[in-house]
Write a protein that holds these residues in place. Structure first.
Motif, PDB file in Angstrom:
ATOM      1  N   PHE A 186       8.441 -10.604  19.990  1.00  0.00           N
ATOM      2  CA  PHE A 186       9.012  -9.918  18.685  1.00  0.00           C
ATOM      3  C   PHE A 186      10.106  -8.941  19.256  1.00  0.00           C
ATOM      4  CE2 PHE A 186       5.300 -11.800  16.900  1.00  0.00           C
ATOM      5  CZ  PHE A 186       5.763 -12.089  15.661  1.00  0.00           C
ATOM      6  N   GLU A 239      13.251  -6.385  14.808  1.00  0.00           N
ATOM      7  CA  GLU A 239      11.807  -7.090  14.199  1.00  0.00           C
ATOM      8  C   GLU A 239      10.851  -6.190  13.717  1.00  0.00           C
ATOM      9  OE1 GLU A 239      12.457 -11.902  15.064  1.00  0.00           O
ATOM     10  OE2 GLU A 239      11.391 -10.625  16.434  1.00  0.00           O
ATOM     11  N   ILE A 240      10.360  -5.235  14.939  1.00  0.00           N
ATOM     12  CA  ILE A 240       9.326  -4.401  14.386  1.00  0.00           C
ATOM     13  C   ILE A 240       9.745  -3.330  13.749  1.00  0.00           C
ATOM     14  CG2 ILE A 240       7.724  -3.054  15.662  1.00  0.00           C
ATOM     15  CD1 ILE A 240       7.640  -5.027  18.150  1.00  0.00           C
ATOM     16  N   LYS A 241      11.180  -2.921  13.863  1.00  0.00           N
ATOM     17  CA  LYS A 241      11.696  -1.792  13.067  1.00  0.00           C
ATOM     18  C   LYS A 241      11.630  -2.029  11.685  1.00  0.00           C
ATOM     19  CE  LYS A 241      14.397   1.812  12.531  1.00  0.00           C
ATOM     20  NZ  LYS A 241      13.702   3.455  12.723  1.00  0.00           N
ATOM     21  N   GLU A 242      11.800  -3.273  11.321  1.00  0.00           N
ATOM     22  CA  GLU A 242      11.806  -3.495   9.770  1.00  0.00           C
ATOM     23  C   GLU A 242      10.343  -3.147   9.222  1.00  0.00           C
ATOM     24  OE1 GLU A 242      13.009  -7.567   9.293  1.00  0.00           O
ATOM     25  OE2 GLU A 242      15.074  -7.356  10.082  1.00  0.00           O
ATOM     26  N   THR A 243       9.495  -3.379   9.953  1.00  0.00           N
ATOM     27  CA  THR A 243       8.123  -3.363   9.700  1.00  0.00           C
ATOM     28  C   THR A 243       7.556  -1.805   9.494  1.00  0.00           C
ATOM     29  OG1 THR A 243       7.148  -5.419  10.411  1.00  0.00           O
ATOM     30  CG2 THR A 243       5.624  -4.002   9.838  1.00  0.00           C
ATOM     31  N   LEU A 264       0.637  -1.312  12.283  1.00  0.00           N
ATOM     32  CA  LEU A 264       2.149  -1.565  12.641  1.00  0.00           C
ATOM     33  C   LEU A 264       2.336  -3.050  13.485  1.00  0.00           C
ATOM     34  CD1 LEU A 264       5.224  -1.164  12.836  1.00  0.00           C
ATOM     35  CD2 LEU A 264       4.794   0.090  14.642  1.00  0.00           C
ATOM     36  N   THR A 276       0.885  -5.977  11.250  1.00  0.00           N
ATOM     37  CA  THR A 276       1.743  -6.335  10.294  1.00  0.00           C
ATOM     38  C   THR A 276       3.303  -7.308  10.649  1.00  0.00           C
ATOM     39  OG1 THR A 276       0.905  -4.572   8.891  1.00  0.00           O
ATOM     40  CG2 THR A 276       3.081  -5.564   8.114  1.00  0.00           C
ATOM     41  N   ALA A 277       3.520  -6.434  11.931  1.00  0.00           N
ATOM     42  CA  ALA A 277       4.962  -7.369  12.333  1.00  0.00           C
ATOM     43  C   ALA A 277       4.703  -8.642  12.937  1.00  0.00           C
ATOM     44  CB  ALA A 277       5.576  -6.056  13.468  1.00  0.00           C
TER      45      ALA A 277
END
Length: 202
Positions: free
Chosen positions: A52, A56-60, A79, A82-83
């Protein structure tokens, strides 16, 4: 002989039959049997953070924090879960705990998280190289002839034993070898000394 339809199978005997839909569906779900390459899937470097991107992790991160620039350290596991869409492995969480010092209370900013992600990826990239023992066939032949031991043990490459042979002696804890020295009584020591002098002790 080529078939006119993609769902038809042509036998060498030239008889054409139509594959049932259940067969085609089963072939599409063949990945349920496991990963395509279990060796690479079981590498120590095969962790969620490697699959990831930071974006992509920033969106979560934005969803969980409602647009804030920091998150409570206690929610880092939430976090990542969920990501990723699955729970991070204990080995992966151990890396985050050590890098971000998650055992301490407080908040961690996105900049700190992003730097930690890059650092962990760099560490795991180096770990993945341990799985390749040789890049030269001549070096491998020389080690086989001289019976040299591999530079990296299986536990330095994989999360779990990949063969039955590796399962023997696989351990996570530090091993202590307890020695049991031979203790002799004074009479036995006296007899041993007489034998060394080529005398009959009896």
């Amino acid at each position: 002989q080529r078939s006119r339809w993609p769902h038809e199978i042509v036998c060498p005997c030239l008889f054409v039959f139509e594959a049932p839909s259940s067969f085609l569906a089963a072939m599409q779900n063949i990945t349920a049997l496991g990963p395509k390459n279990p060796w690479t899937a079981n590498l120590l470097s095969a962790l969620g953070i490697m699959h990831f991107s930071n974006e992509e992790i920033k969106e979560t991160f934005n969803v969980l924090t409602d647009g804030a620039d920091s998150i409570d350290k206690a929610r880092v596991f939430e976090l990542l879960k969920t990501a990723f869409g699955f729970e991070p492995m204990p080995e992966e969480m151990g890396l985050f705990v050590s890098v971000l010092q998650l055992e301490e209370e407080g908040d961690v900013s996105w900049a700190e998280l992003e730097a930690a992600f890059d650092q962990i990826r760099e560490t795991l990239t180096g770990v993945s190289k341990n799985a390749s023992e040789y890049t030269s066939i001549q070096d491998m032949k020389d080690d086989l002839i001289k019976h040299r031991r591999l530079r990296k043990d299986p536990m330095d490459k994989f999360k779990a034993p990949m063969t039955e042979a590796q399962a023997i002696g696989w351990h996570e804890e530090e091993v202590f070898n307890e020695r049991f020295p031979k203790n002799s009584c004074p009479e036995t020591k006296y007899a041993d000394e007489m034998i060394k002098c080529r005398l009959e002790p009896f």
